[in-house]
Motif scaffolding. Structure first.
Motif, PDB file in Angstrom:
ATOM      1  N   VAL A  35       0.825  -1.202   0.000  1.00  0.00           N
ATOM      2  CA  VAL A  35       0.000   0.000   0.000  1.00  0.00           C
ATOM      3  C   VAL A  35       0.867   1.263   0.000  1.00  0.00           C
ATOM      4  CG1 VAL A  35      -0.268  -0.005   2.523  1.00  0.00           C
ATOM      5  CG2 VAL A  35      -1.965   1.165   1.120  1.00  0.00           C
ATOM      6  N   ASN A  36       0.407   2.306  -0.750  1.00  0.00           N
ATOM      7  CA  ASN A  36       1.095   3.611  -0.776  1.00  0.00           C
ATOM      8  C   ASN A  36       0.192   4.664  -0.146  1.00  0.00           C
ATOM      9  OD1 ASN A  36       3.097   3.720  -3.849  1.00  0.00           O
ATOM     10  ND2 ASN A  36       3.133   2.337  -2.104  1.00  0.00           N
ATOM     11  N   PHE A  37       0.809   5.555   0.617  1.00  0.00           N
ATOM     12  CA  PHE A  37       0.084   6.700   1.181  1.00  0.00           C
ATOM     13  C   PHE A  37       0.623   7.972   0.526  1.00  0.00           C
ATOM     14  CE2 PHE A  37       0.176   3.439   4.464  1.00  0.00           C
ATOM     15  CZ  PHE A  37      -1.181   3.303   4.737  1.00  0.00           C
ATOM     16  N   ILE A  38      -0.270   8.696  -0.132  1.00  0.00           N
ATOM     17  CA  ILE A  38       0.143   9.909  -0.841  1.00  0.00           C
ATOM     18  C   ILE A  38      -0.473  11.112  -0.135  1.00  0.00           C
ATOM     19  CG2 ILE A  38       0.049  11.154  -3.050  1.00  0.00           C
ATOM     20  CD1 ILE A  38      -0.681   8.231  -4.221  1.00  0.00           C
ATOM     21  N   ALA A  39       0.384  12.074   0.254  1.00  0.00           N
ATOM     22  CA  ALA A  39      -0.142  13.327   0.832  1.00  0.00           C
ATOM     23  C   ALA A  39      -0.297  14.307  -0.323  1.00  0.00           C
ATOM     24  CB  ALA A  39       0.829  13.875   1.880  1.00  0.00           C
ATOM     25  N   LEU A  40      -1.550  14.716  -0.567  1.00  0.00           N
ATOM     26  CA  LEU A  40      -1.844  15.539  -1.745  1.00  0.00           C
ATOM     27  C   LEU A  40      -2.324  16.922  -1.304  1.00  0.00           C
ATOM     28  CD1 LEU A  40      -1.895  15.114  -4.862  1.00  0.00           C
ATOM     29  CD2 LEU A  40      -4.381  14.799  -4.646  1.00  0.00           C
ATOM     30  N   ASN A  41      -1.815  17.946  -2.002  1.00  0.00           N
ATOM     31  CA  ASN A  41      -2.186  19.336  -1.675  1.00  0.00           C
ATOM     32  C   ASN A  41      -2.552  20.061  -2.965  1.00  0.00           C
ATOM     33  OD1 ASN A  41      -1.556  22.338  -1.150  1.00  0.00           O
ATOM     34  ND2 ASN A  41      -1.502  21.449   0.894  1.00  0.00           N
TER      35      ASN A  41
END
Ligand code: 4AD
Ligand code: MG
Length: 462
Positions: A35-41
């Motif tokens: 699993v990947n966790f992407i912090a998106l802004n």
């Protein structure tokens, strides 16, 4: 394609289970083989939304391209987040990479100094700090228009190119289309500005006030809000060569009314920031200035001190402090003196009035003592002078005499004198330096960090 939702709205949403579509820039990606966790802004808020991507659902190449700085679109399901600090996150169903971003991108995860970020002012708005500062800057611009509109003022546009060089506020940038290498010369051997674009010598304005007064003497109450230019060679954390200024001008108001308006205006703006910029202020407080919101609240809830210049000088002389610039009556106060009065002595904003006429502009109303004028400077903690203003001299003869004494060309300024000739009236106004306000609200220490592309001596990059 589906309609984009802003991340600020997604994070406020509580409707878990629904489909969402967001677009933005990747701040970080972490995770493991499954699993990947992407912090998106997306710039709509200082907060990131967490995008969860199960690796089995996505192409390996695609996941590799999701790096810090890359721009992506995410379709997914809004789900409750087990992580702390956020109530929802997005379970990704589909991801599109719009623009990849390789490891030469300067804004990798590690922190950067503000000095370094100034060198990459084209990219720094993508950092949390500058996103916060520029969102607050926007909110303050909007609040300024709202305040004046709600108070019945008219937004009045004054020229940026001007032939009057009479404000005396600072050195000017000249505006010319003449060939600098080979300018036309008059009989006296000097440059012949009759040949120039406007048929005369022109400059970028140092203030819209004089034309603002023309508006106030017709519409009653106006304000300007525009760029202002000063070619002073002052390399300080509080000076720009190009800055924005707000200049209200009011007919039928005296210096007391002027002070009341300035105080109400500043408190309104600070309160507006507290009410509307909470996330960004909380971020800046945590990162840079742990007394930020306390200072803002303090300004809103306390009366400003109103102090006569002469009394201020006495306090400074009796303080026993050794200032770099020695204090005596007639001194044009330096930042160190202003900050002593505000931060050490009164511990509150101060409005200083009754300055010696020699250190103030020709248009200020003269007091009966023959020595002082009805000037007012508003002095703020950490900033020093945030507002400069005055009641204006409304008497034609007194004004003309003062112009002659100070070498202000009365003939070229006959249009200004006409306001005192035809239906002169008491009137007052002031100028708020927009970037000084933003410095105060954000707690940033350097004025170069509160305007997207600062103009300072030897720097006009971007
Ligand atoms: O005190 P100043 O020079 O006043 C005027 O220009 C008047 N015409 C205003 C008026 O009465 N309508 O400038 C006003 C404010 C200062 O108090 C300061 O906040 C800001 O403008 N200011 C600057 N801000 C950034 N960089 C500079 N170089 C500035 N010079 C002035
Ligand atoms: Mg001033």
């Amino acid at each position: 394609m589906r309609k984009r939702e802003k991340i600020v709205d997604v994070l406020r949403s509580t409707e878990v289970g629904r489909e969402v579509f967001v677009e933005g820039w990747v701040r970080t990606k972490r995770g493991n083989k499954s699993v990947n966790f992407i912090a998106l802004n997306d710039g709509s808020t200082v907060k990131n939304v967490q995008v969860v991507a199960e690796c089995t659902n996505f192409d390996e190449e695609l996941l590799k391209n999701i790096t810090t700085g890359a721009s992506i679109a995410v379709e997914g399901t809004l789900v409750e987040s087990p992580a702390s600090g956020q109530s929802v996150e997005i379970q990704a169903n589909n991801i599109t990479v719009y623009g990849t971003c390789d490891s030469t991108y300067p804004l990798q995860k590690k922190g950067h100094t503000l000095e370094f970020l100034r060198e990459i002012a084209h990219l720094r708005p993508r950092t949390n700090t500058f996103g916060a500062v520029f969102r607050i800057r926007h909110a303050m611009a909007f609040a300024i228009h709202k305040f004046f509109n709600d108070h019945g003022f008219f937004y009045w546009h004054t020229p940026l190119i001007t032939a009057s060089d009479a404000e005396g506020a600072g050195a000017m940038f000249s505006v010319s289309t003449l060939d600098k290498e080979n300018p036309p010369l008059g009989e006296d051997g000097k440059v012949d500005y009759n040949e120039d674009f406007f048929g005369r010598h022109t400059n970028l304005t140092v203030s819209g006030q004089l034309e603002g007064e023309l508006g106030a003497m017709a519409l009653g109450q106006i304000y300007t809000f525009g760029p202002t230019f000063r070619a002073e060679n002052s390399n300080t954390p509080r000076h720009l060569a190009e800055f924005w200024m707000i200049e209200p001008e009011m007919a039928f108001m005296d210096i007391e009314d002027n002070m009341d308006l300035a105080e109400e205006f500043l408190k309104y703006l600070v309160q507006y920031a507290l009410d509307n910029c909470a996330d960004d202020l909380a971020f800046l407080e945590k990162m840079y200035d742990n007394e930020l919101t306390e200072r803002l609240r303090f300004v809103v809830s306390n009366d400003f001190v109103r102090l006569d210049y002469t009394e201020g000088i006495r306090i400074l002389m009796e303080s026993g402090v050794k200032f770099d610039y020695p204090v005596s009556w007639g001194l044009d106060l330096q930042s160190e003196h202003e900050r002593y009065l505000v931060e050490q002595h009164f511990k509150r904003p101060v409005i200083l009035t009754g300055y010696p006429k020699e250190i103030k502009a020709f248009y200020m109303k003269q007091n009966d003592d023959g020595k002082t004028v009805r000037a007012m400077d508003v002095l703020f903690p950490k900033i020093g002078e945030i507002i400069g203003g005055s009641e204006r001299e409304a008497d034609y003869n007194k004004l003309l005499t003062r112009m002659n004494e100070m070498g202000v060309p009365a003939e070229a300024m006959s249009w200004y004198l006409d306001t005192r000739k035809f239906g002169s009236a008491p009137h007052s106004g002031f100028g708020l330096g927009f970037e000084r306000l933003i410095l105060f609200i954000t707690g940033m220490a350097n004025i170069r960090d509160v305007i997207p592309f600062p103009r300072t001596p030897k720097n006009a990059e971007f």
